[in-house]
Design an enzyme around this catalytic site. Structure first.
Site, mmCIF file in Angstrom:
data_model
loop_
_atom_site.group_PDB
_atom_site.id
_atom_site.type_symbol
_atom_site.label_atom_id
_atom_site.label_comp_id
_atom_site.label_asym_id
_atom_site.label_seq_id
_atom_site.Cartn_x
_atom_site.Cartn_y
_atom_site.Cartn_z
ATOM 1 N N CYS A 1 -67.878 -41.975 -20.288
ATOM 2 C CA CYS A 1 -68.549 -42.510 -21.340
ATOM 3 C C CYS A 1 -69.513 -43.832 -21.094
ATOM 4 O O CYS A 1 -70.394 -43.468 -20.648
ATOM 5 C CB CYS A 1 -67.350 -42.986 -22.445
ATOM 6 S SG CYS A 1 -67.808 -43.149 -24.203
ATOM 7 N N HIS B 1 -64.687 -37.584 -23.006
ATOM 8 C CA HIS B 1 -63.489 -38.207 -22.341
ATOM 9 C C HIS B 1 -62.815 -36.909 -21.687
ATOM 10 O O HIS B 1 -61.788 -36.354 -22.388
ATOM 11 C CB HIS B 1 -62.508 -38.773 -23.354
ATOM 12 C CG HIS B 1 -63.198 -40.285 -23.633
ATOM 13 N ND1 HIS B 1 -62.880 -41.291 -23.075
ATOM 14 C CD2 HIS B 1 -64.175 -40.622 -24.515
ATOM 15 C CE1 HIS B 1 -63.576 -42.334 -23.743
ATOM 16 N NE2 HIS B 1 -64.390 -41.891 -24.643
ATOM 17 N N GLU C 1 -60.033 -37.374 -19.973
ATOM 18 C CA GLU C 1 -58.402 -37.594 -20.218
ATOM 19 C C GLU C 1 -58.087 -37.191 -21.475
ATOM 20 O O GLU C 1 -56.793 -36.883 -21.692
ATOM 21 C CB GLU C 1 -58.326 -39.020 -19.924
ATOM 22 C CG GLU C 1 -58.486 -40.206 -21.275
ATOM 23 C CD GLU C 1 -59.948 -40.338 -21.181
ATOM 24 O OE1 GLU C 1 -60.470 -40.955 -22.329
ATOM 25 O OE2 GLU C 1 -60.663 -39.815 -20.591
#
Length: 360
Positions: free
Chosen positions: A243, A328, A330
């Site tokens: 990001c 993202h 994750e």
């Protein structure tokens, strides 16, 4: 409940009912389209300086638990929702959505026509506002300073270390999400979290095997004083940027960034992998993007593009083990399509970590 008002710098006023206590913070209005994950979303440090509008109409129905916060303290300026559930149902619930706001000192406004509010944001693109109990605010509503260093508000102040048996990763904290740390620990990494302003020499003294540049809030150009250090790190250690970290890597190599009209914030953004042709669903939260024409193609290849607006979603260096993604991987909250990004990064770390490959 007490009447409250969201007053915009465009002149519109939205009436609702207050949640939490009035903090008097002016913020940029943004919206998130996710249907679930409100706890992870509102505790994401990348929302610092912003008033977050949830598009999904019912918020708080499964309450707040002690496991899913992405940071210790909420950083956003305010929250606007359609309906607040005060009778949550989930076996892990420890508090209500409204109680979380109150404890964190964040002002919320419920019973708002969020669909109309989102249309206003899309119309004017950049909108600032304040949540108050008066129709005439005590302070002037104006856009926050673009050069304001929101990262300084959310980054750790001291080094934090997590010992493990695997490779040593230095996590440059620009406002990292807890899920990024957990993804590294899950892979048995030792992790050292350092403040955003750490120099190359300070990082080098930690003897890392790899570097991860985290997500974070604000205009990436506000971190210009650290571009040269970031470039040195990426030229010395295997690096992954996520990001804001993705944007900082691009900027440190001479590219430019630009503000999107109203950002990408949600859990269902399709991204195309240009190497395989496959489309991945991703979680995103960003208001800036790397400018396509500014990228030096001799240094970087574009790995991913957003299916909707064709913006750049990932880069890979031709010669150095540097990769960055705008989304993202994750994926909390959101799909897990791109978790393999961590596997690719750690492959580079294990093969090359701890070596100054720029001099090899």
């Amino acid at each position: 409940m007490t009447k409250g008002y969201l007053i915009l710098d465009t002149g519109e006023i939205f009436e609702g009912n207050l949640l939490g206590e009035i903090n008097g913070h002016v913020g940029e209005l943004v919206f998130n389209t996710s249907m679930t994950g409100y706890q992870e979303i509102m505790t994401d440090p990348s929302y610092a300086g912003q008033i977050l509008t949830f598009c999904y109409p019912l918020i708080g129905n499964y309450g707040i638990n002690d496991l899913d916060n992405e940071s210790v303290q909420m950083a956003l300026s305010g929250v606007v929702i359609g309906n607040s559930c005060e009778a949550p149902s989930h076996f892990q619930t420890t508090k209500k959505f409204s109680e979380q706001l109150l404890e964190s000192g964040v002002t919320g406004l419920t019973d708002v026509d969020t669909r109309t509010l989102v249309k206003v944001i899309r119309k004017y693109e950049t909108v600032s506002g304040i949540i108050t109990d008066k129709q005439q605010p005590a302070v002037q509503v104006k856009s926050p300073n673009k050069t304001q260093l929101f990262v300084d508000q959310v980054s750790v102040k001291d080094v934090v270390t997590f010992k493990n048996e695997g490779p040593h990763i230095v996590l440059m904290d620009y406002g990292y999400k807890k899920s990024i740390l957990h993804a590294l620990l899950k892979e048995n990494c030792s992790v050292t979290i350092v403040p955003y302003h750490y120099s190359f020499e300070q990082v080098k003294a930690l003897e890392p095997d790899g570097i991860l540049l985290s997500n974070g809030p604000g205009d990436p150009m506000s971190l210009k004083p650290w571009f040269s250090d970031i470039k040195k790190m990426t030229e010395t250690y295997p690096t992954l940027g996520i990001c804001l970290g993705h944007q900082l890597i691009a900027l440190s190599f001479g590219a430019k960034t630009a503000k999107l009209d109203y950002g990408h914030r949600g859990g269902n953004h399709p991204v195309k992998d240009l190497m395989t042709g496959k489309v991945r669903m991703t979680a995103q939260n960003h208001g800036y993007v790397v400018v396509d024409e500014s990228i030096n193609r001799d240094d970087f290849q574009i790995l991913f593009r957003n299916v909707n607006d064709k913006t750049i979603e990932g880069l890979k260096h031709h010669h150095l083990p540097i990769q960055s993604v705008q989304f993202h991987p994750e994926a909390h909250p959101g799909p897990s399509d791109t978790e393999y990004i961590f596997t690719q990064f750690l492959h580079d770390v294990i093969c090359l970590g701890g070596k100054n490959y720029a001099e090899a």
